[in-house]
Design an enzyme around this catalytic site. Structure first.
Site, short mmCIF file in Angstrom:
data_model
loop_
_atom_site.label_atom_id
_atom_site.label_comp_id
_atom_site.label_asym_id
_atom_site.label_seq_id
_atom_site.Cartn_x
_atom_site.Cartn_y
_atom_site.Cartn_z
N PHE A 227 0.85 -1.19 0.00
CA PHE A 227 0.00 0.00 0.00
C PHE A 227 0.89 1.24 0.00
CE2 PHE A 227 -1.91 -3.24 2.98
CZ PHE A 227 -2.62 -3.90 1.99
N ASP A 229 2.50 4.42 0.49
CA ASP A 229 2.26 5.57 1.35
C ASP A 229 3.56 6.34 1.57
OD1 ASP A 229 3.69 3.89 2.99
OD2 ASP A 229 2.25 3.89 4.64
N ASP A 296 4.36 -5.36 3.70
CA ASP A 296 4.01 -3.95 3.93
C ASP A 296 3.78 -3.70 5.41
OD1 ASP A 296 1.71 -1.94 4.46
OD2 ASP A 296 2.39 -1.35 2.47
#
Length: 321
Positions: A227, A229, A296
């Site tokens: 993800f 970020d 992650d």
């Protein structure tokens, strides 16, 4: 086309062209080998449900419980608001998760679709005891979630999840199709690049909270990427796994805002996705099968634990992460 394939292929393409962010393969191999020497098996459940700041009312031994939707409602609101905390130096993800948890405990109906469409800036303030960065956008996105659930899924998040038929790829596709605020893509050198960070983390959080059962059962969970970020590239840069150009490194060090959609920003995100893909492949070859989302979560957790020691992360004003 499968949205998760789009994420994987387009970010790999950006990584291959990247000028400002490079992968240090020697450091990458070292980190992977060190991990394999320490952890031969990694269970996913400790990472999500055991975090005290998350709301989770699932009794995993009770099949009926794995189909109850209160935790799913919480996760959807959580991941709708899960972006861009950095303008407030005293607000982090765990503050978001805990604030929503407390709001739900105080009023179990507060995340029902007919309540989400009524959310205001005052509601946000009540949930967290303070205003959040970019409150107006957060209000708009929460209302969008309520409106879409009512218009297309009879107000039921359970109906939406079950309509994906246990396919993570289908649920990501549904979320990005119906919720415009989750359409996390950009243009790099004239080509569309996909990340779908919050749509993917919504599916990943369901899987983690429900431990792969009931509303969290996805037959193709392996297809999720990491993800993209700002915390994971921060820890990867500290570990020397990714290297920034002198110009980008100086901007991040001095906390200069990296414009959203710029080559620098997109390269940071895309290279991070590609690094985790390479790590996953390395682990699988070492007979330690891990999902990209598990890697992650481990990197993110490592970054959170080292927060006071890490150099600054890149700063981009966005609704996507």
């Amino acid at each position: 086309m499968n949205p998760l394939t789009l994420v994987r292929e387009t970010t790999a393409w950006v990584s291959g062209l990247s000028k400002h962010v490079k992968i240090n393969n020697e450091a990458l191999d070292k980190e992977c080998e060190d991990f394999l020497n320490k952890h031969k098996i990694k269970a996913h459940k400790e990472i999500w449900a055991d975090n005290w700041f998350h709301y989770c009312d699932i009794d995993i031994e009770n099949k009926e419980s794995t189909f109850t939707e209160l935790t799913a409602k919480y996760i959807l609101v959580l991941d709708t608001l899960n972006f861009c905390f950095w303008p407030d130096s005293e607000f982090e993800y765990h503050h978001l998760a805990r604030g929503l948890k407390n709001a739900l405990i105080a009023n179990p109906k507060c995340f029902d679709a007919d309540q989400l469409i009524k959310v205001t800036s005052e509601t946000i303030h009540q949930w967290f005891g303070k205003d959040l960065p970019n409150t107006s956008e957060r209000v708009r996105l929460i209302r969008e979630v309520g409106t879409v659930l009512i218009e297309y899924f009879n107000g039921s998040i359970k109906e939406m999840i079950l309509s994906a038929n246990n396919k993570a790829s289908v649920l990501v596709d549904l979320v990005t199709k119906y919720f415009w605020g989750f359409r996390d893509s950009a243009i790099y050198k004239g080509k569309q690049v996909f990340f779908y960070k919050r749509a993917q983390i919504f599916v990943g959080d369901l899987w983690g909270a429900y431990q792969g059962r009931g509303l969290g059962k996805f037959d193709d969970i392996k297809q999720l990427t990491m993800f993209a970020d700002y915390r994971v590239p921060q820890i990867l840069e500290e570990l020397k796994v990714i290297e920034y150009s002198p110009e980008l490194k100086e901007m991040i060090k001095n906390k200069v805002e990296i414009p959203v959609g710029s080559e620098m920003e997109l390269e940071i995100r895309a290279v991070t996705v590609h690094v985790v893909e390479k790590m996953r492949d390395y682990f699988n070859k070492g007979h330690c099968e891990l999902l990209a989302l598990e890697i992650d979560w481990m990197l993110w957790g490592r970054g959170e634990a080292m927060l006071d020691k890490l150099p600054p992360h890149h700063r981009t004003l966005t609704i996507f992460y």
